[in-house]
Each structure stands twice: as C-alpha cells, then as structure tokens.
Design a protein around this motif. Sequence first.
Motif, PDB file in Angstrom:
ATOM      1  N   ILE A  68       2.073  26.450 -51.958  1.00 51.44           N
ATOM      2  CA  ILE A  68       3.300  26.498 -51.162  1.00 51.44           C
ATOM      3  C   ILE A  68       3.536  27.912 -50.641  1.00 51.44           C
ATOM      4  O   ILE A  68       3.895  28.110 -49.472  1.00 51.44           O
ATOM      5  N   CYS A  69       3.332  28.886 -51.514  1.00 53.29           N
ATOM      6  CA  CYS A  69       3.495  30.287 -51.086  1.00 53.29           C
ATOM      7  C   CYS A  69       2.510  30.639 -49.977  1.00 53.29           C
ATOM      8  O   CYS A  69       2.853  31.352 -49.022  1.00 53.29           O
ATOM      9  N   ALA A  70       1.270  30.119 -50.088  1.00 50.19           N
ATOM     10  CA  ALA A  70       0.272  30.373 -49.051  1.00 50.19           C
ATOM     11  C   ALA A  70       0.704  29.769 -47.724  1.00 50.19           C
ATOM     12  O   ALA A  70       0.580  30.396 -46.659  1.00 50.19           O
ATOM     13  N   GLY A  71       1.244  28.542 -47.752  1.00 53.85           N
ATOM     14  CA  GLY A  71       1.683  27.904 -46.524  1.00 53.85           C
ATOM     15  C   GLY A  71       2.848  28.629 -45.878  1.00 53.85           C
ATOM     16  O   GLY A  71       2.867  28.834 -44.659  1.00 53.85           O
ATOM     17  N   LEU A  72       3.826  29.025 -46.676  1.00 50.99           N
ATOM     18  CA  LEU A  72       4.966  29.759 -46.136  1.00 50.99           C
ATOM     19  C   LEU A  72       4.547  31.110 -45.560  1.00 50.99           C
ATOM     20  O   LEU A  72       5.014  31.529 -44.500  1.00 50.99           O
TER      21      LEU A  72
ATOM     22  N   PHE B 145      -2.874  35.522 -36.267  1.00 48.07           N
ATOM     23  CA  PHE B 145      -3.213  34.111 -36.377  1.00 48.07           C
ATOM     24  C   PHE B 145      -4.419  33.864 -37.293  1.00 48.07           C
ATOM     25  O   PHE B 145      -4.467  32.841 -37.982  1.00 48.07           O
ATOM     26  N   GLU B 146      -5.378  34.755 -37.303  1.00 47.86           N
ATOM     27  CA  GLU B 146      -6.536  34.553 -38.166  1.00 47.86           C
ATOM     28  C   GLU B 146      -6.127  34.556 -39.630  1.00 47.86           C
ATOM     29  O   GLU B 146      -6.583  33.712 -40.415  1.00 47.86           O
ATOM     30  N   THR B 147      -5.272  35.489 -40.020  1.00 47.28           N
ATOM     31  CA  THR B 147      -4.794  35.510 -41.408  1.00 47.28           C
ATOM     32  C   THR B 147      -3.996  34.257 -41.723  1.00 47.28           C
ATOM     33  O   THR B 147      -4.106  33.679 -42.813  1.00 47.28           O
ATOM     34  N   ALA B 148      -3.191  33.818 -40.764  1.00 45.95           N
ATOM     35  CA  ALA B 148      -2.400  32.602 -40.964  1.00 45.95           C
ATOM     36  C   ALA B 148      -3.298  31.399 -41.221  1.00 45.95           C
ATOM     37  O   ALA B 148      -3.052  30.605 -42.143  1.00 45.95           O
ATOM     38  N   VAL B 149      -4.351  31.267 -40.430  1.00 42.94           N
ATOM     39  CA  VAL B 149      -5.257  30.134 -40.598  1.00 42.94           C
ATOM     40  C   VAL B 149      -5.994  30.238 -41.926  1.00 42.94           C
ATOM     41  O   VAL B 149      -6.184  29.232 -42.623  1.00 42.94           O
TER      42      VAL B 149
ATOM     43  N   ALA C 167       3.231  23.814 -41.482  1.00 36.15           N
ATOM     44  CA  ALA C 167       2.680  25.142 -41.187  1.00 36.15           C
ATOM     45  C   ALA C 167       1.634  25.142 -40.066  1.00 36.15           C
ATOM     46  O   ALA C 167       1.718  25.980 -39.149  1.00 36.15           O
ATOM     47  N   PRO C 168       0.623  24.246 -40.070  1.00 29.85           N
ATOM     48  CA  PRO C 168      -0.408  24.338 -39.024  1.00 29.85           C
ATOM     49  C   PRO C 168       0.142  24.186 -37.609  1.00 29.85           C
ATOM     50  O   PRO C 168      -0.240  24.942 -36.709  1.00 29.85           O
ATOM     51  N   VAL C 169       1.050  23.223 -37.413  1.00 29.22           N
ATOM     52  CA  VAL C 169       1.526  22.987 -36.045  1.00 29.22           C
ATOM     53  C   VAL C 169       2.554  24.039 -35.604  1.00 29.22           C
ATOM     54  O   VAL C 169       2.658  24.326 -34.414  1.00 29.22           O
TER      55      VAL C 169
END
Length: 253
Positions: free
Chosen positions: A27-31, A42-46, A88-90
């Motif tokens: 959950i922490c990773a997604g947030l 964006f690369e870090t987010a993905v 998170a992805p969208v």
Amino acid sequence: MPLPTVDTKSDISVIHLLPNVLTICAICAGLTAIRFGYQGDFETAVRLILLACVLDGIDGRLARMLGCDSPVGAELDSLADFLNFGVAPVLILHHWALQDFRSAGWIAVLCYTICCVLRLARFNVNSRLDKTDKPASDSGYFIGVPSPAGAVLVMLPMFVSFLFSDLPIAPPAVIATYIGVIGLLMISRLPTYSFKNVSIARKYATYLLLGAVLMAAALLTYLWATLVLFSLVYLVGLARAFQLDRKSRKTEG
C-alpha cells in the motif's frame, strides 16, 4: 497471593504478522507511486507499482505457508489490490498523457477503476462461495484478467515510451481507448491462465529454476524491454483464449 495468569490466546507470533506487513508495504508503495507520478518522476512511479505487484504475489502465499491467513488479511489484501492496481496506475497514466484530453481521459480512468473494483468484488464473493471465479485445482484459469496483470498491461504505453524515448507518446485518444479496453477485459468472462496451479515433472525443475533466474536477470538488466515483451505475449495469449472460448461456445451451441 497467586500470580496473574496470562491469556495466551491473545498472543500472536510476530512472524505471523509478516504477511500483513508486506501488504501494508505494498500500500505504501502504491501511494508513493502516485506521489512520484504527480512529481513527474514516472519511471520511479512505475517501478513502485511493479514492487507492489511483487509484494502482492508474496503476502498471500506467505500467509498460507505460515498457516496464518485470516479474514482481516484477506480484506486488507483486497483493499491493497484496489489501490495499487485499480487507482495508482491510471492516475499516473492520466498525469503522464491525458492531461490535455480533458473529460474523455478522465472517463477512461473512471472506467478502468470501476472495472477493477467490480472484478475484485466478484472474485471475493465467488471465492467465499467457492465458485468458478476462484482458480480451482482442476481448472487452472481465472475468469477475466486479474487486477495485477491488468495494472501491468495498462501501463504498456509507458513501458514502450521508456524503452523508445525518442518516439513520441501515443495520441491521448489511443491511450484512453486502450485504458478502457483493459478495464473491460478485467470484468469479462474470458478465461485467463492461472500460474498458481502449474506443475511440471521433477526432471524439468532445474530448467524451470534456470528460466526464473534468466527472467529475473532480464528484468533487472532490461526492465522496459522485458516488460514490453511480457505484455505483448500476454495480450497474444488473451487473443488466443478469446478464439478458443468462441470456438467452444459454438461447439456447445
């Protein structure tokens, strides 16, 4: 004066909390992925979404191995799946490519997210009722694309953009349409292969381990190229499953 007794039933082994700790880390990773996405990294987010996928694949199996799976853990896992794979992805995709597409882009985001929550709700209900949406040992199939696979597939335009940085980003209308299609695939009745019940002959186990090592090395060395390849192979598999499903329906009819 007698010593007070300790209610051992209220005690819990720390190791039994590990699956829930992994779920909370997911959950922490997604947030945090959403945060990096809105900061333009964006690369870090993905990468954080992919980390959430890995943690999602570990926590449930670890809970079953330790014999500590619980209703609370199951609900927590489902909520984590919705955040990490349905939201998170969208949101990251919207900020990446759909900012100028206004309402239509947001409708695509809503379509995908609602499809994901419906898919998770259907899976949870059918799992409790022990119906066909739960991958049975004799079927080896899910009904519809699982939410982690949907999250990876929906980010395919980003993988391609990261791999071929000189190419322009696909038109927003194409990306929005693609997002909606992946969402519909999650709530479809299309049978998709489940790897949870795969078994092989013992003599091939060494080759499987070697393949897993090579796959991990490819992901670590050529992340975007490997993800593009995996996503395309998965989409081809979905197309093949659609053909076989139509053929079987015609035969039954």
